[in-house]
Design an enzyme around this catalytic site. Structure first.
Site, PDB file in Angstrom:
ATOM      1  N   TYR A 197       3.796   2.491  19.284  1.00 15.88           N
ATOM      2  CA  TYR A 197       4.491   3.782  19.189  1.00 15.88           C
ATOM      3  C   TYR A 197       4.842   4.303  20.582  1.00 15.88           C
ATOM      4  O   TYR A 197       5.592   5.262  20.712  1.00 15.88           O
ATOM      5  CB  TYR A 197       3.610   4.782  18.423  1.00 15.88           C
ATOM      6  CG  TYR A 197       3.196   4.232  17.073  1.00 15.88           C
ATOM      7  CD1 TYR A 197       4.066   4.271  15.992  1.00 15.88           C
ATOM      8  CD2 TYR A 197       1.957   3.594  16.902  1.00 15.88           C
ATOM      9  CE1 TYR A 197       3.711   3.709  14.773  1.00 15.88           C
ATOM     10  CE2 TYR A 197       1.592   3.031  15.691  1.00 15.88           C
ATOM     11  CZ  TYR A 197       2.470   3.085  14.637  1.00 15.88           C
ATOM     12  OH  TYR A 197       2.122   2.516  13.433  1.00 15.88           O
ATOM     13  N   CYS A 230       0.816  -1.232   0.000  1.00 17.21           N
ATOM     14  CA  CYS A 230       0.000   0.000   0.000  1.00 17.21           C
ATOM     15  C   CYS A 230       0.844   1.275   0.000  1.00 17.21           C
ATOM     16  O   CYS A 230       0.420   2.290  -0.544  1.00 17.21           O
ATOM     17  CB  CYS A 230      -1.013  -0.005   1.132  1.00 17.21           C
ATOM     18  SG  CYS A 230      -0.291  -0.127   2.760  1.00 17.21           S
ATOM     19  N   SER A 263      -1.865   3.060  15.304  1.00 18.58           N
ATOM     20  CA  SER A 263      -1.735   4.519  15.343  1.00 18.58           C
ATOM     21  C   SER A 263      -2.903   5.205  16.042  1.00 18.58           C
ATOM     22  O   SER A 263      -2.699   6.079  16.886  1.00 18.58           O
ATOM     23  CB  SER A 263      -1.578   5.049  13.921  1.00 18.58           C
ATOM     24  OG  SER A 263      -2.650   4.634  13.095  1.00 18.58           O
ATOM     25  N   LYS A 314      -6.192  -9.381  10.799  1.00 18.42           N
ATOM     26  CA  LYS A 314      -6.097  -7.923  10.667  1.00 18.42           C
ATOM     27  C   LYS A 314      -7.451  -7.404  10.211  1.00 18.42           C
ATOM     28  O   LYS A 314      -7.985  -7.837   9.192  1.00 18.42           O
ATOM     29  CB  LYS A 314      -5.014  -7.565   9.651  1.00 18.42           C
ATOM     30  CG  LYS A 314      -4.920  -6.067   9.385  1.00 18.42           C
ATOM     31  CD  LYS A 314      -3.746  -5.739   8.489  1.00 18.42           C
ATOM     32  CE  LYS A 314      -3.705  -4.268   8.158  1.00 18.42           C
ATOM     33  NZ  LYS A 314      -2.555  -3.928   7.324  1.00 18.42           N
ATOM     34  N   LYS A 359      -4.450  -7.463  14.997  1.00 27.99           N
ATOM     35  CA  LYS A 359      -4.351  -6.016  14.785  1.00 27.99           C
ATOM     36  C   LYS A 359      -5.703  -5.442  14.398  1.00 27.99           C
ATOM     37  O   LYS A 359      -6.386  -6.037  13.549  1.00 27.99           O
ATOM     38  CB  LYS A 359      -3.353  -5.770  13.658  1.00 27.99           C
ATOM     39  CG  LYS A 359      -3.175  -4.338  13.276  1.00 27.99           C
ATOM     40  CD  LYS A 359      -2.302  -4.253  12.075  1.00 27.99           C
ATOM     41  CE  LYS A 359      -2.294  -2.808  11.642  1.00 27.99           C
ATOM     42  NZ  LYS A 359      -1.724  -2.629  10.352  1.00 27.99           N
TER      43      LYS A 359
HETATM   44  C1  PBG Z   1      -0.245  -1.956   5.857  1.00 27.43           C
HETATM   45  C2  PBG Z   1      -0.274  -1.540   7.277  1.00 27.43           C
HETATM   46  C3  PBG Z   1      -1.151  -0.641   7.881  1.00 27.43           C
HETATM   47  C4  PBG Z   1      -0.772  -0.577   9.217  1.00 27.43           C
HETATM   48  C5  PBG Z   1       0.323  -1.419   9.385  1.00 27.43           C
HETATM   49  N1  PBG Z   1       0.598  -2.026   8.182  1.00 27.43           N
HETATM   50  C6  PBG Z   1      -2.218   0.212   7.315  1.00 27.43           C
HETATM   51  C7  PBG Z   1      -3.411  -0.366   6.701  1.00 27.43           C
HETATM   52  O1  PBG Z   1      -3.662  -1.561   6.707  1.00 27.43           O
HETATM   53  O2  PBG Z   1      -4.156   0.439   6.138  1.00 27.43           O
HETATM   54  C8  PBG Z   1      -1.428   0.264  10.273  1.00 27.43           C
HETATM   55  C9  PBG Z   1      -0.619   0.506  11.489  1.00 27.43           C
HETATM   56  C10 PBG Z   1      -1.131   1.600  12.361  1.00 27.43           C
HETATM   57  O3  PBG Z   1      -2.250   2.124  12.198  1.00 27.43           O
HETATM   58  O4  PBG Z   1      -0.380   1.952  13.276  1.00 27.43           O
HETATM   59  N2  PBG Z   1       1.040  -1.702   5.291  1.00 27.43           N
END
Ligand code: PBG
Length: 339
Positions: free
Chosen positions: A327, A124, A288, A209, A262
């Site tokens: 973080y 992505c 995040s 996820k 996640k």
């Molecule tokens: C995809 C990825 C994401 C996150 C980690 N790996 C974003 C998504 O799936 O849109 C999110 C991590 C976070 O929000 O801290 N490369």
């Protein structure tokens, strides 16, 4: 004493700080944490992420100072996210040996060979459309008429995931962490790594996820928001838990070494269910949005930052996670030292 009066008084064990310490069932240690880092091309860059206080995009020269600090705190591992110079339909910078992540890995390994480097394996950040792999588009050779335009094509994406994983592992990544929720990704990456003699490289699968609103701030940090639509065709529905166990079962069968759930806080039940069902190490990603919301409330004076951050981290561990991607990692270690 009347019969009703409680003979068992749980409060006895909470009488003072020493007793409370003795009774503590879950503890946090620096070795529980993985610190995520964003890396970009250029020199002398430490670019702040507005929605994530204390989080930056780093150029490689500055990144080295940051990882030295991480290692000095006793945090054993970092997770890398790359922001490429250019994006295209296939995310080809992800499998360029001179791309941002292979370069960053080599630089880290030169300075701190013992620090575990985990590479987030997804497209992505690298595709011009912002989706996690190859998209069904009319002008491309993979175009599949039976599938909608804009659909994430599974098997063409697998091939590229395998290729990029080998490139990152050859650069020195200790762990490859596929995060795209593409069917068969773990098996394909294992096959590609083994074919290249990279049997020693670990796979940490983002096994369950979810399609989550809590990734919002990350998409600013990684510059990876989808250009159209959302990720619901490949990431899971927050309403489902049996499906999480199915996803995890497949990744276990395909050879995942570490399982990840996640986000973390809204999915503690999933962490606990995976813990009960499997004996593999479990990672949880305190994403995040989980970080930003505590910071935002604390900045308003509504919550105590340290207390709420530590409480959320300990709840993730209590639910069954062996390691926490967060973080808060650096701050948490400092807070634990002073508490
Ligand atoms: C995809 C990825 C994401 C996150 C980690 N790996 C974003 C998504 O799936 O849109 C999110 C991590 C976070 O929000 O801290 N490369």
């Amino acid at each position: 004493m009347s019969i009703e009066f409680p003979h068992i008084r749980p409060r006895r064990l909470r009488l003072n700080e020493s007793l409370r310490r003795m009774m503590q069932e879950t503890t946090l240690n620096p070795a529980d944490f993985v610190y995520p880092l964003f890396v970009r091309h250029g020199r002398d860059i430490q670019h702040p992420i507005q929605s994530m206080p204390g989080v930056f995009q780093w150029s490689i020269d500055k990144l080295i100072g940051e990882i030295e600090e991480v290692a000095a705190l006793g945090i054993p591992a970092v997770m890398l996210f790359g922001i490429p110079e250019k994006k295209d339909a296939y995310g080809s910078e992800n499998y360029n040996p001179e791309g941002i992540i292979p370069r960053a890995i080599r630089a880290i390994k030169e300075t701190l060979p013992e620090l575990i480097v985990i590479s987030d394996m997804c497209f992505c950040e690298y595709t011009d459309h912002g989706h996690c792999g190859v998209i069904n588009q009319k002008n491309q050779k993979e175009f599949t008429p039976g599938l909608p335009e804009g659909y994430l094509l599974n098997d063409p994406t697998l091939e590229l995931l395998g290729r990029a994983s080998v490139v990152h592992a050859q650069a020195g990544a200790d762990i490859i962490a596929p995060s795209g929720m593409v069917d068969g990704m773990v098996g394909e990456i294992r096959r590609a790594l083994d074919t290249d003699g990279l049997h020693h490289v670990t796979i940490m699968s983002y096994a369950a996820k979810y399609s989550s609103g809590f990734y919002g701030p990350f998409r600013e940090a990684a510059e990876s928001a989808p250009g159209f639509g959302d990720r619901k065709q490949y990431q899971m529905d927050p309403a489902n838990s049996r499906e999480a166990l199915k996803e995890v079962a497949l990744d276990v069968a395909e050879g995942a070494d570490i399982l990840m759930v996640k986000p973390a806080l809204p999915y503690l039940d999933i962490i606990a269910a995976v813990r009960r069902t499997y004996n593999l190490p479990i990672a949880a990603y305190n994403v995040s949005g989980e970080y930003s919301m505590i910071h935002a409330a604390a900045a308003n004076g509504w919550l105590d930052l340290k207390r709420c951050a530590v409480e959320s981290l300990i709840s993730i561990k209590r639910a069954g996670a062996d390691m926490i991607l967060t973080y808060f990692a650096k701050d948490a270690v400092k807070w634990l030292e002073t508490s």
